[in-house]
Each structure stands twice: as structure tokens, then as C-alpha cells.
Design a protein around this motif. Structure first.
Motif, PDB file in Angstrom:
ATOM      1  N   PRO A 205       0.821  -1.220   0.000  1.00  0.00           N
ATOM      2  CA  PRO A 205       0.000   0.000   0.000  1.00  0.00           C
ATOM      3  C   PRO A 205       0.853   1.267   0.000  1.00  0.00           C
ATOM      4  O   PRO A 205       0.513   2.254  -0.661  1.00  0.00           O
ATOM      5  CB  PRO A 205      -0.828  -0.126   1.280  1.00  0.00           C
ATOM      6  N   ARG A 209       0.724   4.280  -2.735  1.00  0.00           N
ATOM      7  CA  ARG A 209       0.445   5.667  -2.324  1.00  0.00           C
ATOM      8  C   ARG A 209       1.539   6.612  -2.793  1.00  0.00           C
ATOM      9  O   ARG A 209       1.270   7.751  -3.178  1.00  0.00           O
ATOM     10  CB  ARG A 209       0.290   5.726  -0.799  1.00  0.00           C
ATOM     11  N   LEU A 220      -8.234   2.015  -0.604  1.00  0.00           N
ATOM     12  CA  LEU A 220      -7.129   1.098  -0.875  1.00  0.00           C
ATOM     13  C   LEU A 220      -7.250  -0.061   0.100  1.00  0.00           C
ATOM     14  O   LEU A 220      -7.110   0.123   1.305  1.00  0.00           O
ATOM     15  CB  LEU A 220      -5.778   1.805  -0.729  1.00  0.00           C
ATOM     16  N   TRP A 239      -4.560  -6.104  -4.455  1.00  0.00           N
ATOM     17  CA  TRP A 239      -5.009  -4.823  -3.912  1.00  0.00           C
ATOM     18  C   TRP A 239      -6.034  -4.227  -4.866  1.00  0.00           C
ATOM     19  O   TRP A 239      -5.944  -4.400  -6.075  1.00  0.00           O
ATOM     20  CB  TRP A 239      -3.860  -3.811  -3.786  1.00  0.00           C
ATOM     21  N   ALA A 241      -7.796  -0.323  -5.508  1.00  0.00           N
ATOM     22  CA  ALA A 241      -7.638   1.070  -5.110  1.00  0.00           C
ATOM     23  C   ALA A 241      -8.473   1.977  -5.996  1.00  0.00           C
ATOM     24  O   ALA A 241      -8.740   1.658  -7.168  1.00  0.00           O
ATOM     25  CB  ALA A 241      -6.166   1.496  -5.176  1.00  0.00           C
TER      26      ALA A 241
END
Length: 246
Positions: A205, A209, A220, A239, A241
Motif C-alpha cells: 500500500p 500511495r 485502498l 489490492w 484502489a
């Protein structure tokens, strides 16, 4: 004597060639590999089924995504593109594989989708030509993690060129860490080895970012696992997002 580096594009092409040609999944040279991947439609590949991402469906149902122009990057057989078209989006979808694009067009004919256009080719090369912004949504389920580190430069430039002010960027990619998927080699080690991307890059993450720090994070999280009988696709090794452009 080779002295032909003059532009950023020249540098990116040089770095492309540091990877074994047969490991290329991101330029036009990678089309044959993806054609072979999509040839046997009966393979038990979860995202071969015509099921949209659970995170995309959730964003539409809660009203975060509500129509406009959409671009689906690495659309494969069109599962997310056709979902968006059915919800009123005007969709452009692009993939390197002619086999995947042919399959997607078949599905579009079967469902009667008229507001979706499938494009064959490299999204970086087609941006500004066949893929003309601004798009209210740029969506990527499984394309970004097949790019080598230096092509993030191209990817961010594509978003800058095509994503509308206030537009949304949705991403699904390999997750690093326990239960994740993809290679966790450092960026530097990919170039030291020069052998390929080991099936794709895993991200944390924090890395996502940082890479997309020019956008505002809306969500996220890990993707939710969906059972095989579900109408949605979801795997927790990914993931998902959602970002907004200022």
C-alpha cells in the motif's frame, strides 16, 4: 559506436531491451504471449469468466462511479468494460492481445453492447490517437503489475494525458506480503537480473500511495474473495484502489 539516446522515449526503449525479449508483457512484442494465454477459453482462469471486479461493482453501487467516459486498460475478454457499458458508461477498452479483443467483441455482440469500443494495441502508443481523453474513469485490472519499473513513468504520463480533472482512477494489482502474489524483488534487482518480471510485480500500500501521490486516495484495500458461483470476481491476493484526480 552506439550513441542514439536523445529523448526520454529512447531511454525507456533501451530499458525495455534490458529484459529478455521473451519476458516482454507490456509492449507490442508481448502480444504473442498474451494471444497464447487467451487461446484456450476453457482453462480454469478465474478472470476468464464474464464477471466484473467486486470492487468496481461496489464503487458503482455506492455511487462513486456514475457514468461518463471510461477507459479500460488491459481489458482482456472485456468483463469490466462490458459491465461499465451496461451501467451507462461510454467505454474505450484496449488490450495487446488480438485473441482477447476478439473474445471481448464476441461478448459485446452477444450482450448487445453498443457503447463500448475495443482497441487492439499498446495503450501508450494509442494514447492521444485512438484513445482520446478526457476520461471520467480510467480503470486497470491487472495491467499495471505487468509493467517494469521504468514504465511507471509512461503510465503516469498516460494518466496525466487522459484522465479528466476530477476523474477517477481504479486499480487492481498484485499485493505484496503474506497471502499476496507477484515478485517482491526490488526495482534495482529487476535490472540486475535482466530476465523478466517473474509473472508480475507485487506492491505494498505504501508503494502505491507513493507512486500515485499526485492523486487523492479514496480507497485502498485487499480485494474480497468471491466464491466461484458469484457474479463478481474477487481474489484477496490483489489490492484494489480508487483515486481521484484534482
Amino acid at each position: 559506436m552506439d550513441r542514439n539516446i536523445r529523448t526520454v522515449d529512447d531511454v525507456l526503449a533501451l530499458l525495455d531491451d534490458l529484459f529478455a525479449p521473451e519476458a516482454d508483457r507490456w509492449t507490442g512484442r508481448g502480444a504473442a504471449w498474451w494471444d497464447d494465454f487467451y487461446t484456450d477459453r476453457s482453462r480454469p482462469v478465474p478472470f476468464f469468466a464474464a464477471r466484473p471486479d467486486e470492487s468496481l461493482v461496489a464503487a458503482v453501487e455506492r455511487g462513486s462511479l456514475s457514468g461518463g467516459r471510461a477507459l479500460d486498460l488491459g481489458c482482456g475478454p472485456g468483463r469490466n468494460a462490458l459491465y461499465l457499458a451496461a451501467r451507462g458508461f461510454d467505454v474505450d477498452a484496449v488490450d495487446l492481445s488480438s485473441t482477447a479483443v476478439d473474445w471481448a467483441r464476441e461478448r459485446a455482440r452477444e450482450t448487445g453492447a453498443e457503447n463500448v469500443r475495443f482497441h487492439l494495441g499498446d495503450a501508450f502508443a494509442l494514447a492521444g490517437r485512438d484513445l482520446t481523453g478526457p476520461y471520467d474513469l480510467v480503470y486497470d485490472s491487472g495491467c499495471f503489475h505487468h509493467l517494469p519499473p521504468h514504465r511507471r513513468v509512461s503510465y503516469l504520463a498516460l494518466l496525466e494525458q487522459l484522465l479528466a480533472p476530477g476523474g477517477l482512477f481504479g486499480l487492481t494489482c498484485f499485493a505484496a506480503g503474506p497471502g499476496g502474489m507477484g515478485s517482491e524483488l526490488s526495482d534495482t534487482d529487476f535490472y540486475r537480473e535482466g530476465a523478466g518480471l517473474h509473472g508480475g510485480l507485487a506492491y505494498t500500500p505504501e508503494a502505491l500511495r507513493e507512486i500515485f501521490s499526485g492523486l487523492t486516495e479514496l480507497e485502498l484495500r485487499r480485494m474480497r474473495d468471491e466464491p466461484e458461483e458469484s457474479e463478481r470476481f474477487g481474489k484477496s491476493f490483489l489490492w484494489t484502489a480508487l483515486f481521484r484526480r484534482a
